[in-house]
Design an enzyme around this catalytic site. Structure first.
Site, PDB file in Angstrom:
ATOM      1  N   CYS A 139      18.348 -44.088  28.412  1.00 13.14           N
ATOM      2  CA  CYS A 139      17.516 -44.991  27.610  1.00 13.14           C
ATOM      3  C   CYS A 139      17.667 -44.679  26.105  1.00 13.14           C
ATOM      4  CB  CYS A 139      16.061 -44.975  28.083  1.00 13.14           C
ATOM      5  SG  CYS A 139      15.162 -46.449  27.496  1.00 13.14           S
TER       6      CYS A 139
ATOM      7  N   HIS B   7      16.390 -46.130  33.510  1.00 10.08           N
ATOM      8  CA  HIS B   7      15.809 -44.809  33.796  1.00 10.08           C
ATOM      9  C   HIS B   7      16.089 -44.418  35.249  1.00 10.08           C
ATOM     10  CE1 HIS B   7      13.362 -43.804  30.207  1.00 10.08           C
ATOM     11  NE2 HIS B   7      13.372 -45.117  30.022  1.00 10.08           N
TER      12      HIS B   7
ATOM     13  N   GLU C 299      16.004 -41.601  36.564  1.00  9.06           N
ATOM     14  CA  GLU C 299      15.055 -40.574  37.050  1.00  9.06           C
ATOM     15  C   GLU C 299      13.800 -41.221  37.619  1.00  9.06           C
ATOM     16  OE1 GLU C 299      15.239 -41.515  34.022  1.00  9.06           O
ATOM     17  OE2 GLU C 299      13.266 -41.388  33.071  1.00  9.06           O
TER      18      GLU C 299
END
Lengths: 220, 217
Positions: free
Chosen positions: A109, A201, A203
């Protein structure tokens, strides 16, 4: 294996003297626990060389503080003010140290945006329709280029990702190639060898595969 | 020198889905830059043995949550919620640093954790110890303590941001500072020190410098 990861600054008004904190999202902890990799969070540019000695790769996490346009020789657009923390010099120093020795760097990001600027690219300062708040429900489609690290991870040209950003890569940094784009033409990933940036993202999608494959592929 | 600091969990609901975070307060970075100490934050028990072996000391910072009273055989004070269990990780990290005889500094909630770890317990509802930023109250320091070696006097003024405090003192520890209303403000046992205030928020570099100079071998 040990991986250095940049912590981000945030300010919670009214919480003095505890209002300014470095933070790392819990997602990273959970993912790296699964991969059994020790994370070394980095909060200062002091003694970065030692962090580099200890670690096999670097992650630039997403953050709340946009890259000031002065770093890519542009003026702030009028609907945008840059009054948050300037994390760029710190991140740049970390990237330069890891890059000099050829250690892999993954930018997420805000991290892809920083990578692009550090290596000579520019940013769109305001893009619409790329900030979906419904967690992991609202996703959009991206197209992955074959012959890329991302294609190696996902083995598909079309996939859906989350999106939480209001800036994006404009002119791609020299030597980088665009390896994913959204349907509305926003650059979603860039790569140059073992330096990879993604605009979403992974994660927050618990995408252990991306992180696992990244270190397996690039850590010597 | 490298110093491990346990990251503290916080939930910033308005930042969902990026709400659950490990945090380190900014003043630690400022002070440790001045002292030229590398901070290694700890988030997980994965490979903490490696962190212990590379670090010279451990800091347990203040916590927004507190130690679940089940760890000292008590029940939560009415209305008090213990959202995340930070004690489990704290305990594993303390185990390692104690075994290696390396110094440990507990700050605010971190001092409470140390007291519980070594067998003491906590008062979950302390009144009048939540001051505004930059306000202070008095504390009396015992002579013949690490704290006295730092400040060289018995009366000091400290900040105060806590709702819990040491009740029954842990075995082998001594109380080395108390407030005027009788709250335990510091405990010590050799190279294990706990303070109930926040020296980092006072930018008390002297305190940290003395801690490392005294105890890091």
């Amino acid at each position: 294996m040990r991986i250095a990861i940049i912590e981000r600054l945030d300010k919670e008004e009214g919480e003095a003297p505890f209002e300014v904190t470095y933070y790392l999202n819990n997602y990273y902890k959970e993912i790296f626990d699964k991969l059994d990799i020790l994370l070394i969070p980095v909060i200062s540019e002091n003694r970065l060389e030692e962090v580099f000695e200890l670690c096999d790769g670097l992650i630039l996490t997403g953050g709340k503080n946009d890259v000031y346009p002065k770093y890519y020789n542009e003026e702030p657009i009028k609907e945008r003010t840059y009054d948050t923390f300037d994390e760029f010099p710190f991140v740049k120093k970390a990237v330069e140290i890891f890059n000099k020795a050829g250690k892999p760097i993954l930018g997420i990001c805000a991290g892809i945006q920083e990578l692009n600027v550090i290596f000579g690219g520019t940013l769109n300062q305001s893009i619409p329709n790329h900030s979906f708040k419904k967690y992991n429900i609202d996703k959009h489609e991206i197209e992955i280029k074959k012959d890329s690290f991302l294609y190696k991870v996902y083995n598909t040209e079309n996939m859906k990702v989350n999106t939480y950003h209001s800036q994006s890569v404009k002119n791609v940094a020299p030597n980088f190639k665009v390896t994913a784009v959204s349907k509305d033409g926003v650059i979603e990933a860039i790569e140059n060898g073992n330096i990879v940036g993604v605009q979403w993202h992974p994660e927050a999608m618990y995408d252990t595969k991306l992180f696992g494959e990244f270190f397996k592929t690039f850590v010597k | 020198m490298k110093v491990a600091i346990v990251g503290r969990l916080e939930d910033y609901e308005e930042d969902y889905p990026f709400n659950k975070r490990y945090t380190i307060d900014y003043p630690f970075r400022e002070m440790f830059d001045v002292l030229n100490i590398l901070i290694i934050p700890i988030l997980s028990r994965i490979n903490i043995e490696e962190i212990e072996s590379m670090c010279d000391a451990l800091i347990l910072p203040g916590s927004a949550i507190g130690v679940d009273p089940k760890y000292y055989n008590d029940v939560p004070f009415p209305g008090k919620e213990y959202k995340y269990d930070e004690y489990k990780l704290d305990k594993e990290v303390i185990d390692l640093f104690v075994k290696a005889k390396k110094p440990i500094l507990g700050i605010c909630g971190g001092m409470q954790t140390l007291n519980v770890y070594f067998g003491g317990d906590l008062n979950q509802n302390v009144l009048n110890h939540q001051l505004e930023d930059n306000s202070k109250h008095k504390a009396k320091i015992m002579q013949d303590s690490f704290l006295y070696s730092v400040y060289q006097k018995e009366d000091i003024e400290i900040n105060s941001f806590h709702r819990q405090a040491v009740r029954k003192l842990a075995n082998n520890f001594k109380v080395t500072a108390t407030s005027e209303d009788g709250i335990i403000e510091a405990i010590e046992y050799g190279n294990i020190i706990g303070v109930q205030w926040h020296p980092e928020a006072l930018k008390d570099i002297e305190f940290f410098d003395k801690f490392f100079k005294t105890f890091v071998k």
